[in-house]
Design an enzyme around this catalytic site. Structure first.
Site, PDB file in Angstrom:
ATOM      1  N   TRP A 170       4.126  -7.713   7.223  1.00  0.00           N
ATOM      2  CA  TRP A 170       5.396  -8.052   7.860  1.00  0.00           C
ATOM      3  C   TRP A 170       5.519  -7.599   9.304  1.00  0.00           C
ATOM      4  O   TRP A 170       6.467  -7.937   9.975  1.00  0.00           O
ATOM      5  CB  TRP A 170       6.532  -7.375   7.071  1.00  0.00           C
ATOM      6  CG  TRP A 170       6.197  -5.953   6.707  1.00  0.00           C
ATOM      7  CD1 TRP A 170       5.665  -5.523   5.517  1.00  0.00           C
ATOM      8  CD2 TRP A 170       6.271  -4.787   7.539  1.00  0.00           C
ATOM      9  NE1 TRP A 170       5.420  -4.165   5.557  1.00  0.00           N
ATOM     10  CE2 TRP A 170       5.786  -3.679   6.791  1.00  0.00           C
ATOM     11  CE3 TRP A 170       6.714  -4.558   8.850  1.00  0.00           C
ATOM     12  CZ2 TRP A 170       5.717  -2.387   7.304  1.00  0.00           C
ATOM     13  CZ3 TRP A 170       6.646  -3.264   9.357  1.00  0.00           C
ATOM     14  CH2 TRP A 170       6.147  -2.202   8.588  1.00  0.00           C
ATOM     15  N   ASN A 171       4.554  -6.808   9.803  1.00  0.00           N
ATOM     16  CA  ASN A 171       4.787  -6.210  11.133  1.00  0.00           C
ATOM     17  C   ASN A 171       4.639  -7.211  12.272  1.00  0.00           C
ATOM     18  O   ASN A 171       5.466  -7.237  13.181  1.00  0.00           O
ATOM     19  CB  ASN A 171       3.932  -4.950  11.330  1.00  0.00           C
ATOM     20  CG  ASN A 171       2.459  -5.203  11.168  1.00  0.00           C
ATOM     21  OD1 ASN A 171       2.048  -6.100  10.434  1.00  0.00           O
ATOM     22  ND2 ASN A 171       1.641  -4.428  11.840  1.00  0.00           N
ATOM     23  N   LEU A 262     -17.057 -12.440  -6.965  1.00  0.00           N
ATOM     24  CA  LEU A 262     -18.147 -12.539  -5.986  1.00  0.00           C
ATOM     25  C   LEU A 262     -17.808 -13.487  -4.841  1.00  0.00           C
ATOM     26  O   LEU A 262     -18.575 -14.385  -4.504  1.00  0.00           O
ATOM     27  CB  LEU A 262     -19.450 -12.973  -6.669  1.00  0.00           C
ATOM     28  CG  LEU A 262     -20.083 -11.936  -7.580  1.00  0.00           C
ATOM     29  CD1 LEU A 262     -21.326 -12.494  -8.262  1.00  0.00           C
ATOM     30  CD2 LEU A 262     -20.456 -10.674  -6.803  1.00  0.00           C
ATOM     31  N   GLU A 268      -8.239  -6.276   7.061  1.00  0.00           N
ATOM     32  CA  GLU A 268      -7.778  -5.591   8.267  1.00  0.00           C
ATOM     33  C   GLU A 268      -6.737  -4.593   7.798  1.00  0.00           C
ATOM     34  O   GLU A 268      -5.632  -4.977   7.401  1.00  0.00           O
ATOM     35  CB  GLU A 268      -7.214  -6.617   9.253  1.00  0.00           C
ATOM     36  CG  GLU A 268      -7.258  -6.129  10.685  1.00  0.00           C
ATOM     37  CD  GLU A 268      -6.006  -5.356  11.060  1.00  0.00           C
ATOM     38  OE1 GLU A 268      -6.001  -4.120  10.868  1.00  0.00           O
ATOM     39  OE2 GLU A 268      -5.060  -5.983  11.541  1.00  0.00           O
ATOM     40  N   CYS A 303      -0.800  -1.357  13.421  1.00  0.00           N
ATOM     41  CA  CYS A 303      -1.997  -0.687  12.899  1.00  0.00           C
ATOM     42  C   CYS A 303      -2.805  -0.061  14.030  1.00  0.00           C
ATOM     43  O   CYS A 303      -3.606   0.827  13.784  1.00  0.00           O
ATOM     44  CB  CYS A 303      -2.836  -1.650  12.080  1.00  0.00           C
ATOM     45  SG  CYS A 303      -3.086  -3.223  12.869  1.00  0.00           S
ATOM     46  N   LYS A 475     -14.893   2.213   8.927  1.00  0.00           N
ATOM     47  CA  LYS A 475     -14.419   3.182   7.927  1.00  0.00           C
ATOM     48  C   LYS A 475     -13.255   2.544   7.120  1.00  0.00           C
ATOM     49  O   LYS A 475     -13.313   1.347   6.808  1.00  0.00           O
ATOM     50  CB  LYS A 475     -14.039   4.500   8.614  1.00  0.00           C
ATOM     51  CG  LYS A 475     -15.225   5.106   9.397  1.00  0.00           C
ATOM     52  CD  LYS A 475     -15.047   6.580   9.697  1.00  0.00           C
ATOM     53  CE  LYS A 475     -14.307   6.818  10.967  1.00  0.00           C
ATOM     54  NZ  LYS A 475     -14.258   8.224  11.402  1.00  0.00           N
ATOM     55  N   GLY A 478     -11.172  -1.214   7.652  1.00  0.00           N
ATOM     56  CA  GLY A 478     -11.393  -2.587   7.235  1.00  0.00           C
ATOM     57  C   GLY A 478     -12.830  -3.031   7.142  1.00  0.00           C
ATOM     58  O   GLY A 478     -13.766  -2.240   7.283  1.00  0.00           O
ATOM     59  N   GLU A 482     -11.791 -10.245  12.859  1.00  0.00           N
ATOM     60  CA  GLU A 482     -10.873 -11.360  13.057  1.00  0.00           C
ATOM     61  C   GLU A 482     -10.876 -11.716  14.540  1.00  0.00           C
ATOM     62  O   GLU A 482     -11.358 -10.953  15.366  1.00  0.00           O
ATOM     63  CB  GLU A 482      -9.469 -10.975  12.634  1.00  0.00           C
ATOM     64  CG  GLU A 482      -9.360 -10.725  11.144  1.00  0.00           C
ATOM     65  CD  GLU A 482      -7.958 -10.936  10.623  1.00  0.00           C
ATOM     66  OE1 GLU A 482      -7.071 -10.196  11.043  1.00  0.00           O
ATOM     67  OE2 GLU A 482      -7.777 -11.849   9.798  1.00  0.00           O
TER      68      GLU A 482
HETATM   69  P1  NAI Z   1       0.905  -3.750   1.497  1.00  0.00           P
HETATM   70  O1  NAI Z   1      -0.537  -3.626   1.818  1.00  0.00           O
HETATM   71  O2  NAI Z   1       1.327  -3.339   0.143  1.00  0.00           O
HETATM   72  O3  NAI Z   1       1.376  -5.268   1.711  1.00  0.00           O
HETATM   73  C1  NAI Z   1       0.685  -6.220   2.499  1.00  0.00           C
HETATM   74  C2  NAI Z   1       0.653  -7.551   1.772  1.00  0.00           C
HETATM   75  O4  NAI Z   1      -0.084  -7.411   0.556  1.00  0.00           O
HETATM   76  C3  NAI Z   1       2.035  -8.080   1.377  1.00  0.00           C
HETATM   77  O5  NAI Z   1       2.051  -9.481   1.529  1.00  0.00           O
HETATM   78  C4  NAI Z   1       2.116  -7.713  -0.099  1.00  0.00           C
HETATM   79  O6  NAI Z   1       2.979  -8.524  -0.843  1.00  0.00           O
HETATM   80  C5  NAI Z   1       0.682  -7.928  -0.537  1.00  0.00           C
HETATM   81  N1  NAI Z   1       0.307  -7.239  -1.772  1.00  0.00           N
HETATM   82  C6  NAI Z   1       0.825  -6.084  -2.278  1.00  0.00           C
HETATM   83  N2  NAI Z   1       0.223  -5.783  -3.446  1.00  0.00           N
HETATM   84  C7  NAI Z   1      -0.695  -6.745  -3.698  1.00  0.00           C
HETATM   85  C8  NAI Z   1      -1.620  -6.995  -4.750  1.00  0.00           C
HETATM   86  N3  NAI Z   1      -1.734  -6.179  -5.806  1.00  0.00           N
HETATM   87  N4  NAI Z   1      -2.419  -8.082  -4.665  1.00  0.00           N
HETATM   88  C9  NAI Z   1      -2.332  -8.919  -3.613  1.00  0.00           C
HETATM   89  N5  NAI Z   1      -1.453  -8.749  -2.602  1.00  0.00           N
HETATM   90  C10 NAI Z   1      -0.648  -7.671  -2.636  1.00  0.00           C
HETATM   91  O7  NAI Z   1       1.705  -2.956   2.629  1.00  0.00           O
HETATM   92  P2  NAI Z   1       3.267  -2.551   2.660  1.00  0.00           P
HETATM   93  O8  NAI Z   1       3.659  -2.074   1.289  1.00  0.00           O
HETATM   94  O9  NAI Z   1       4.020  -3.652   3.281  1.00  0.00           O
HETATM   95  O10 NAI Z   1       3.244  -1.333   3.694  1.00  0.00           O
HETATM   96  C11 NAI Z   1       2.774  -0.052   3.306  1.00  0.00           C
HETATM   97  C12 NAI Z   1       1.975   0.589   4.420  1.00  0.00           C
HETATM   98  O11 NAI Z   1       0.814  -0.182   4.706  1.00  0.00           O
HETATM   99  C13 NAI Z   1       2.681   0.685   5.770  1.00  0.00           C
HETATM  100  O12 NAI Z   1       3.502   1.807   5.844  1.00  0.00           O
HETATM  101  C14 NAI Z   1       1.512   0.785   6.705  1.00  0.00           C
HETATM  102  O13 NAI Z   1       1.044   2.108   6.770  1.00  0.00           O
HETATM  103  C15 NAI Z   1       0.454  -0.091   6.069  1.00  0.00           C
HETATM  104  N6  NAI Z   1       0.422  -1.448   6.672  1.00  0.00           N
HETATM  105  C16 NAI Z   1      -0.595  -1.765   7.540  1.00  0.00           C
HETATM  106  C17 NAI Z   1      -0.601  -2.995   8.169  1.00  0.00           C
HETATM  107  C18 NAI Z   1      -1.669  -3.401   9.135  1.00  0.00           C
HETATM  108  O14 NAI Z   1      -1.387  -4.113  10.065  1.00  0.00           O
HETATM  109  N7  NAI Z   1      -2.903  -3.037   8.925  1.00  0.00           N
HETATM  110  C19 NAI Z   1       0.470  -3.970   7.971  1.00  0.00           C
HETATM  111  C20 NAI Z   1       1.470  -3.564   7.009  1.00  0.00           C
HETATM  112  C21 NAI Z   1       1.419  -2.340   6.409  1.00  0.00           C
END
Ligand code: NAI
Ligand code: MG
Length: 503
Positions: A170-171, A262, A268, A303, A475, A478, A482
């Protein structure tokens, strides 16, 4: 190519509230808006006021199956469209998204709380740029000829993988979706996106707009929760590739499910990006660089946020003061107001998480919390998810605030004396997404750049992800890259070898 009536206006609209209502309750599958099969919906909330602005369809395995079957059928035809023509269509989508830039900016500001002027408008512009960039790469899907034997013609060709499942956070949902959808489509795949539950609207509108240009079924999108809608997408037998952006924890779940089938997966994930500031830096430029690096305008919800800042001791105090007074000048307020620099946190859950870190830091002995800016005074915003940015000093490297991703407007500044010691500290992290170095001694800068464990290192700047530069961490940050031509070739195609024995 839209073949069904739509609840949304075709022309750009600047009323995000009306658009949010019109988008309520739908997925977008096979060239049209469709309600969820189970009839269930969930609230989309304006984080600046706490008010519900729309209801999103709560997708489940049945919706996933409908979208994937449609995408699989469409993929057979899409792959036959010449690559340059596919690129041209994606390029045409970019032009349409540009026409709708302001509309998309306002809609994303409404659902995520990101300030319109400093964040949302920028994101909407970058989205169009990403589709434009990849739209030009159709004829780069080239193979090779291999010198095997004089009588054998041996060539490689790049083929699409099939249906791509894309899971986004969502960010910066529009931008992160574009980085997945654009190369996937140009390479001849079709796509099913699962949007983030906090931000399902703007990406849904983008899907609709692009379906005005693309053949039906090439680009589909579902809203819903992770376990109920994301997991069945990853597990669906006809999904042949998964690309995911989000947390490390969920990334591992996705990778395990992909391993069972597989299929290739691109991840990311998070970061804890160090920013290293030497005393010989251009001071003013570096302070302003720290503000953008930390993404204070996005409440640090990035991130690549520079959430660990190491400053050479002679300028440490001066740097902390300068940064604090610069953040103090930033205005927190209604995301849709042009005067606002900093909007809200996206959700209650995230706000609680960030507060927890701030409380822990404040309780730590020896630490100082420099609380910056000011809460908005407008009574209409009293239920908004605002939080004042905090700069911590005096925390040690064992602190959870130094080690874990906070994903909020919280940064830690620490002094250093020795470049080798600061390099070791910077690398002492589970993460390895990005890093920046600020110095006028490019010999030292370049030496450290080579030894930092990160996917992206910048010296004297800290730009966000660019369409034409490969991006992705090492690490726990990811797997795979991309953006860039490389990402399209390596992660959205496979290489087939064809040999012809000519006797
Ligand atoms: P999340 O990783 O749980 O959610 C990201 C996406 O994955 C959402 O669309 C969610 O519905 C989906 N998802 C959740 N569980 C899943 C599953 N079992 N199988 C498939 N898809 C699934 O992240 P969340 O809960 O929004 O945020 C938690 C923390 O993650 C944040 O505080 C931040 O630290 C980190 N984060 C990192 C991001 C980045 O840009 N790398 C972006 C968003 C969050
Ligand atoms: Mg989660």
């Amino acid at each position: 190519m839209l073949d069904r009536p739509h609840p949304t206006p075709a022309a750009p609209t600047l009323d995000p509230f009306a658009l949010a209502k019109a988008l309520s309750g739908y997925h977008f599958i096979g060239g049209g808006y469709v309600p969820g099969r189970n009839g269930k919906t969930f609230a989309v909330v304006n984080p600046a006021t706490g008010q519900e602005v729309a209801r999103a369809a709560e997708g489940d395995a049945a919706d996933v199956d409908a979208a994937v079957q449609t995408a699989a059928k469409a993929q057979k035809e899409w792959a036959k469209v010449p690559a340059r023509k596919r690129g041209a269509l994606v390029h045409q989508c970019a032009a349409l998204l540009k026409e709708h830039q302001e509309e998309l900016a306002r809609l994303i500001a409404l659902e995520t709380g990101k300030a319109l002027r400093t964040e949302s408008r920028v994101e909407a512009g970058v989205v169009a740029d990403i589709f434009e960039f990849f739209g030009g790469l159709g004829s780069e899907l080239k193979g090779e000829s291999v010198p095997f034997a004089p009588n054998v013609l041996s060539v490689t060709v790049r083929e699409p993988l099939g249906v791509v499942g894309a899971i986004i956070p969502w960010n910066v949902p529009m931008l992160l979706m574009a980085l997945k959808v654009a190369p996937a489509l140009v390479a001849g795949n079709t796509v099913v996106v699962k949007s983030a539950e906090e931000a399902p609207l703007a990406v849904l509108r983008i899907c609709e707009l692009m379906n005005r240009v693309l053949p039906p079924g090439c680009f589909n999108i579902l809203s819903g929760f992770g376990p109920e809608c994301g997991a069945p997408l990853v597990e669906h037998p006809k999904v042949r590739k998964v690309t995911f952006t989000g947390s490390v924890e969920t990334g591992k779940i996705v990778a395990r499910a992909a391993a069972d089938k597989l299929i290739p997966v691109t991840l990311e994930l998070g970061g804890k990006s160090p920013m290293i500031v030497f005393a010989d830096c251009d001071f003013e430029k570096t302070v302003s660089g720290a503000l953008t690096s930390m993404r204070f305008t996005r409440q640090g919800q990035s991130c690549t946020a520079a959430s660990r800042i190491y400053v050479e001791r002679p300028i440490f105090d001066k740097f902390v003061q300068a940064m604090k007074s610069a953040v103090d000048k930033m205005v927190m307020g209604d995301p849709l107001d042009e005067k606002t620099d900093i909007g809200t946190i996206v959700s209650e859950g995230q706000l609680e998480k960030v507060r927890g870190f701030i409380e822990e830091g404040t309780r730590t002995s020896g630490a100082t919390a420099h609380v910056c800016s000011a809460m908005p005074s407008d009574p209409a915003l009293k239920k908004g998810l605002f939080i004042q940015p905090v700069i911590f000093t005096g925390l040690t490297k064992e602190s959870r605030l130094v080690r874990e991703e906070i994903f909020g407007p919280v940064t830690v500044i620490a002094p250093f004396d020795d470049p080798e010691a600061v390099l070791a500290e910077a690398n002492d992290s589970e993460y390895g997404l990005a890093a920046s170095l600020w110095t006028n001694n490019l010999k030292v800068g370049l030496d450290l750049a080579h030894r930092l464990e990160a996917g992206l290192v910048q010296i004297n700047q800290n730009l966000v992800v660019q369409a034409n530069l490969s991006y992705g961490g090492v690490k726990s940050s990811g797997l795979g890259k991309e953006a860039s031509l490389e990402a399209m070739l390596e992660h959205f195609t496979h290489k087939k070898t064809i040999m012809v024995n000519m006797g």
